[in-house]
Design a protein around this motif. Structure first.
Motif, short mmCIF file in Angstrom:
data_model
loop_
_atom_site.label_atom_id
_atom_site.label_comp_id
_atom_site.label_asym_id
_atom_site.label_seq_id
_atom_site.Cartn_x
_atom_site.Cartn_y
_atom_site.Cartn_z
N MET A 226 0.84 -1.21 0.00
CA MET A 226 0.00 0.00 0.00
C MET A 226 0.87 1.25 0.00
O MET A 226 0.56 2.23 -0.68
CB MET A 226 -0.91 0.00 1.23
N SER A 227 1.97 1.19 0.73
CA SER A 227 2.86 2.34 0.76
C SER A 227 3.42 2.62 -0.64
O SER A 227 3.49 3.78 -1.09
CB SER A 227 3.95 2.06 1.79
N LEU A 228 3.77 1.55 -1.35
CA LEU A 228 4.29 1.72 -2.71
C LEU A 228 3.23 2.36 -3.61
O LEU A 228 3.48 3.32 -4.34
CB LEU A 228 4.69 0.33 -3.26
N VAL A 229 1.99 1.83 -3.52
CA VAL A 229 0.92 2.30 -4.40
C VAL A 229 0.58 3.77 -4.10
O VAL A 229 0.47 4.59 -5.02
CB VAL A 229 -0.34 1.40 -4.23
N PHE A 230 0.45 4.10 -2.81
CA PHE A 230 0.04 5.48 -2.49
C PHE A 230 1.18 6.48 -2.73
O PHE A 230 0.92 7.63 -3.08
CB PHE A 230 -0.54 5.56 -1.08
N ASN A 231 2.42 6.04 -2.59
CA ASN A 231 3.52 6.94 -2.95
C ASN A 231 3.55 7.18 -4.46
O ASN A 231 3.86 8.27 -4.92
CB ASN A 231 4.85 6.40 -2.45
N ARG A 232 3.20 6.14 -5.21
CA ARG A 232 3.11 6.31 -6.67
C ARG A 232 2.01 7.30 -7.02
O ARG A 232 2.16 8.14 -7.91
CB ARG A 232 2.76 4.96 -7.33
N LEU A 233 0.88 7.17 -6.32
CA LEU A 233 -0.25 8.06 -6.59
C LEU A 233 0.15 9.52 -6.38
O LEU A 233 -0.26 10.41 -7.13
CB LEU A 233 -1.42 7.68 -5.66
N ARG A 234 0.97 9.77 -5.39
CA ARG A 234 1.40 11.14 -5.10
C ARG A 234 2.15 11.76 -6.28
O ARG A 234 2.06 12.94 -6.52
CB ARG A 234 2.37 11.16 -3.91
N ARG B 209 -3.86 16.87 -9.44
CA ARG B 209 -2.68 16.51 -8.63
C ARG B 209 -2.85 16.78 -7.13
O ARG B 209 -2.60 15.88 -6.32
CB ARG B 209 -1.44 17.25 -9.15
N PRO B 210 -3.31 17.98 -6.73
CA PRO B 210 -3.43 18.20 -5.27
C PRO B 210 -4.46 17.27 -4.63
O PRO B 210 -4.29 16.86 -3.49
CB PRO B 210 -3.88 19.66 -5.15
N VAL B 211 -5.49 16.91 -5.39
CA VAL B 211 -6.52 16.01 -4.84
C VAL B 211 -5.91 14.63 -4.63
O VAL B 211 -6.05 14.01 -3.56
CB VAL B 211 -7.74 15.93 -5.80
N ALA B 212 -5.19 14.14 -5.67
CA ALA B 212 -4.58 12.82 -5.58
C ALA B 212 -3.58 12.79 -4.42
O ALA B 212 -3.56 11.85 -3.61
CB ALA B 212 -3.88 12.47 -6.89
N ARG B 213 -2.78 13.85 -4.31
CA ARG B 213 -1.80 13.92 -3.22
C ARG B 213 -2.47 13.94 -1.86
O ARG B 213 -2.05 13.27 -0.92
CB ARG B 213 -0.97 15.20 -3.36
N GLY B 214 -3.56 14.70 -1.78
CA GLY B 214 -4.29 14.81 -0.50
C GLY B 214 -4.83 13.46 -0.08
O GLY B 214 -4.72 13.07 1.10
N ILE B 215 -5.40 12.71 -1.04
CA ILE B 215 -5.95 11.39 -0.70
C ILE B 215 -4.82 10.46 -0.27
O ILE B 215 -4.91 9.77 0.74
CB ILE B 215 -6.73 10.80 -1.91
N ALA B 216 -3.73 10.48 -1.05
CA ALA B 216 -2.61 9.59 -0.75
C ALA B 216 -2.05 9.91 0.65
O ALA B 216 -1.81 9.00 1.45
CB ALA B 216 -1.52 9.73 -1.81
N ASP B 217 -1.88 11.21 0.93
CA ASP B 217 -1.31 11.58 2.23
C ASP B 217 -2.22 11.14 3.38
O ASP B 217 -1.77 10.67 4.42
CB ASP B 217 -1.09 13.10 2.31
#
Ligand SMILES: N[C@@H](CCC(=O)N[C@@H](CS)C(=O)NCC(=O)O)C(=O)O
Length: 223
Positions: free
Chosen positions: A111-119, A128-136
């Protein structure tokens, strides 16, 4: 003859290492990841329908799933080495860690790999800010606390014995190497957890581990 279908930079490095520890004869068939998707090539599906690595073939046997492969190889080629005897208390711990590595430790790492990729994934500027916000949010509320929980747990367990299943090195340590290497690469595992750090240092010094690296090619886990 055992054939290891080895995807570079992957979990199958563990199988090469185990075979080197066992001194078994084997050949390596290498597969490269797609540079954009990082997925295995379609040719691996000819060996096993999921097309993931590791997969081994050994005569009529085709086996996937690293824990199952490791158990099979230790039982078939270990002649009593690298696996505690059935019935010994260490055997239960051995079985536990063989399953825990992929069943419990790896999911938060993935999950860490996937959400860091999403960022960092390419996306229109307004997304981009939305995707980053969700990932964070997912990372801070769930993934990072889960990784910490598992690292604290493993650190504590290594306080009970030198290796995961007991005082003897076993194939369970080979299986446990991947989540710990992934944690060192992207899960925040550092010197603040001295037993886990020492475990990684000790396995990296093993001659069989080094020989396996020469067979498997460059090994640098994804962040
Ligand atoms: N739980 C499985 C996971 C297998 C797996 O996901 N392997 C990765 C390599 S680390 C893979 O083949 N990835 C490429 C892909 O999914 O196409 C195991 O331990 O064998």
């Amino acid at each position: 003859m055992i054939t290891v279908h080895h995807l570079h930079n992957s979990r199958s490095q563990r199988i090469l290492w185990l075979l080197e520890e066992l001194g078994a004869e084997y050949e390596v068939r290498r597969y490269e990841r797609d540079a954009a998707t990082m997925l295995a090539p379609a040719s691996l599906r000819a060996v096993h329908p999921l097309g993931k690595s590791p997969v081994i073939t050994d005569g009529d046997v085709t086996m996937a799933e690293s824990g199952a492969i490791i158990e099979y190889l230790a039982d078939r080629y270990g002649a009593g080495r690298l696996a505690p005897a059935p019935g010994a208390p260490e055997r239960l711990r051995y079985t536990y860690w063989l399953h825990y590595a992929e069943g419990s430790a790896m999911p938060p790492m993935l999950m860490s790999l996937v959400f860091n990729r999403l960022r960092t994934a390419p996306a229109p500027f307004f997304v981009r800010p939305v995707a980053r916000g969700i990932a964070d949010k997912v990372m801070t509320s769930f993934v990072s606390p889960q990784i910490k929980l598992h690292l604290d747990y493993m650190e504590g367990e290594l306080g009970k014995s030198r290796w995961f299943a007991g005082d003897e090195f076993s194939a369970a340590d080979v299986q446990m190497s991947f989540p710990l290497e992934a944690a060192a690469s992207r899960g925040g595992l550092d010197a603040s957890r001295p037993r886990l750090t020492d475990f990684l240092a000790r396995i990296h010094e093993r001659p069989a581990y080094r020989r396996a690296l020469e067979k498997g090619g460059p090994y640098e886990l994804m962040r």
